[in-house]
Enzyme design. Structure first.
Site, mmCIF file in Angstrom:
data_model
loop_
_atom_site.group_PDB
_atom_site.id
_atom_site.type_symbol
_atom_site.label_atom_id
_atom_site.label_comp_id
_atom_site.label_asym_id
_atom_site.label_seq_id
_atom_site.Cartn_x
_atom_site.Cartn_y
_atom_site.Cartn_z
ATOM 1 C CB SER A 172 -0.943 0.002 1.205
ATOM 2 O OG SER A 172 -1.904 -1.028 1.098
ATOM 3 C CG ASP B 104 -13.870 -0.268 0.391
ATOM 4 O OD1 ASP B 104 -14.116 -1.455 0.126
ATOM 5 O OD2 ASP B 104 -12.880 0.086 1.065
ATOM 6 C CG HIS C 153 -13.023 1.490 4.294
ATOM 7 N ND1 HIS C 153 -12.724 1.631 5.633
ATOM 8 C CD2 HIS C 153 -12.055 0.688 3.766
ATOM 9 C CE1 HIS C 153 -11.611 0.956 5.910
ATOM 10 N NE2 HIS C 153 -11.193 0.369 4.793
#
Length: 612
Positions: A333, A357, A378
């Site tokens: 990430s 998400d 999310h």
């Protein structure tokens, strides 16, 4: 008749006389020409040849320059040692001599065997021969007390190449070893056989850099050999010393490294495999670079047993492998800020663009599922929130809507896929994959899912820790890319370059930095654990580098029982966030959590560097 015969005889005699005279004249001319050639026209050449036959020049070894940190503190230097040196021609009975020496100095079998093997040759040519290296203070004292009994031996001062920080600088510093004649830059100044008789300054004889900085700057560190000229007899035996030109010692190398930062890096990483790289954002100088496992540079430079060397070579943890410059890892990430830059610059999204998400991404082509870490949903989030929370789904979407070649182009602009350090040894370029690479190496075509994986720094892409530090410094510098270096003399001499981002402006850079600050400062940030342990702002991005691609958290829980299969903990950061001075990358193999495991390590180093 008689008259005619006398005329013929006279004529014959005259012809013979002329022939003899001509031959004599030619002979005289040749002698005169040869004499002129030897005495006048070629006098200098023959005089030099005569002198060379009568004299013998041997190299005199200079001392290597020191290697210093950026504050002038010594990292590597020359430490005096003392050898027992003998003159074999003065020794009548070698066995009796050794027997006498053994009464005051301990000799092992290998030392005695080597001495006897070389004794006759050194005695014939009137050369010195070392019997024992690196005498202890007690041995020196014993010999000096009874030195009057041993006129054929003396204690000679030599040096050893030693680092004050034996293991923490091993990969970047490198080590020295025996020099090969064909690597000696000045060998054309001496006869080839002169090197065996060189006047040694080091206990290990002629040395050269074998790895790291010692190798990169070997020529500067070595200096210039001096010359001792001897008169020799017809058999090549030394008669007397004629002249001496002292050597010029090597130059000191002032590096960009910081000893205290390196100590903190080594202490924080401990016995965990991994790497830490810290760079000066303003200059590109490497401030700390540490890889573990490591090894002893002093043993390597001054004598390591064959057994110990084989143990290092066969160690499965590969202590000789410099993970900092050659270790390939998934950037995970930590690559997401760059993917965000790519999408913004190419007009795919704005900072307010929201993507749903649900905790996973479904590939439209075949329904394949790409899951977020922990499968956390999310909901609707924008780029800022996606960076803070490290939403995989958001960046899966960005990568899916990008072309792999365009994405690879932007990765390469930031230094991925190429070397980034101008004076590092054995640096690996990592890998930015493209469809042609996959076809050439794996004999498979490129799938859209391959691009999706790269959007979160997984799949075929790989990066080295030094590339991650270089990339982080470019983020800190808002798109100014500076090559990295170790020699402080290069500071300001290597041109930087501006990364071409036509539609990414200063406002975008401010928002990106703010998002990376919130990775630490926000309650939702993946590096929030270090938020309250400092008094300055840090901009960061964490990552979890997968070793094995799995479909669910449950599968991972099963395989993590094998520590070697656990994910890598990664973090990149720069600080102070408002005016960056240092950029750092930390990779801890099998550490799992970038925020909670790698984060405190990065923080400790930044606190050390910013404490002033």
């Amino acid at each position: 008749m008689d008259f005619h015969e006398r005329q013929l005889e006279r004529q014959s005699f005259t012809q013979r006389s002329l022939l003899v005279a001509s031959l004599l004249l030619i002979f005289i001319v040749v002698i005169l020409f040869r004499t002129f050639s030897l005495q006048i026209s070629n006098f200098t050449e023959f005089d030099k040849a005569s002198l060379n036959n009568r004299t013998y020049s041997v190299p005199v070894q200079p001392l290597r320059g020191k290697i210093l940190d950026r504050n002038g503190e010594v990292i590597s230097e020359n430490i005096a040692t003392f050898d027992l040196v003998t003159t074999p021609r003065d020794i009548k009975d070698v066995d009796a001599f050794i027997e006498k020496i053994e009464k005051i100095i301990d000799l092992d079998k290998d030392e005695i065997d080597l001495y006897i093997k070389n004794f006759n040759s050194k005695a014939f040519f009137n050369r010195e021969l070392v019997l024992k290296k690196n005498l202890s203070e007690i041995e020196i004292a014993r010999f000096e007390v009874r030195g009057f009994e041993h006129k054929e031996a003396f204690v000679g001062k030599r040096f050893r190449r030693v680092s004050r920080y034996d293991e923490i600088f091993s990969h970047v510093l490198g080590y020295t070893g025996g020099a090969r004649e064909n690597n000696l830059d000045e060998q054309n100044r001496f006869r080839s056989n002169s090197w065996r008789d060189a006047v040694f300054s080091y206990a290990n004889g002629l040395i050269e850099g074998k790895a790291g900085l010692e190798k990169t700057y070997n020529q500067s560190l070595t200096g210039t050999f001096g010359i001792k000229q001897f008169e020799v007899d017809a058999r090549g035996r030394l008669v007397k010393e004629l002249s001496y030109t002292p050597p010029i010692n090597g130059e000191n190398i002032l590096t960009t490294l910081d000893i205290d930062a390196q100590k903190v890096a080594a202490n924080q990483l401990g016995k965990r495999k991994g790497s830490i790289v810290v760079v000066d954002v303003e200059t590109g100088g490497i401030v700390a670079i540490y890889s573990y496992p490591t090894f002893s540079v002093n043993k390597m430079a001054n004598g390591i047993s064959q057994l110990d060397y084989e143990d290092l070579i066969n160690d499965p943890d590969k202590p000789f492998f410099d993970r900092s410059v050659a270790g390939r890892y998934p950037p995970a990430s930590t690559i997401k800020p760059l993917v965000g830059i790519h999408a913004l610059n190419r007009g795919q999204i704005s900072w307010t663009t929201k993507i749903d998400d649900p905790g996973f991404f479904e590939l439209p082509e075949d329904g394949r599922i790409f899951r977020s870490w922990g499968e956390i949903a999310h909901g609707l989030i924008n780029l800022n929130q996606a960076l803070i929370r490290s939403s995989n789904t958001y960046f899966f979407n960005l990568a899916y809507n990008s072309g792999i070649n365009e994405l690879a182009d932007d990765f390469e602009k930031f230094g991925f896929g190429s070397t980034v350090c101008v004076d590092c040894i054995l640096e690996d370029g990592g890998l930015v994959p493209r469809p042609q690479w996959k076809m050439n190496n794996l004999n498979f075509g490129w799938f859209k899912g391959d691009t999706v994986n790269i959007g979160v720094g997984q799949g075929y892409i790989s990066a080295t820790p030094i590339q991650l530090a270089h990339y982080t410094a470019a983020l800190a510098n808002k798109g100014t890319k500076k090559p990295l270096f170790l020699n402080n003399s290069l500071s300001g001499k290597i041109p930087s370059s501006e990364i071409e981002l036509e539609n990414f402006n200063q406002r975008d850079w401010r928002l990106l930095h703010k998002a990376m600050e919130s990775v630490v400062e926000s309650d939702y940030g993946t590096a929030r654990r270090i938020r309250d342990q400092k008094d300055f702002l840090i901009a960061a991005k964490t990552g979890t580098g997968e070793i094995i691609s799995l479909d669910s958290r449950e599968e991972y829980e099963r395989i993590r029982e094998d520590q070697g299969l656990r994910d890598h903990a990664i973090i990149v950061a720069f600080a102070p966030a408002e005016k960056p001075k240092y950029a750092v990358s930390v990779i801890i193999e099998n550490g799992e959590s970038g925020g909670s495991v790698a984060g405190p390590v990065a923080l400790s180093i930044l606190k050390e560097l910013l404490k002033e």
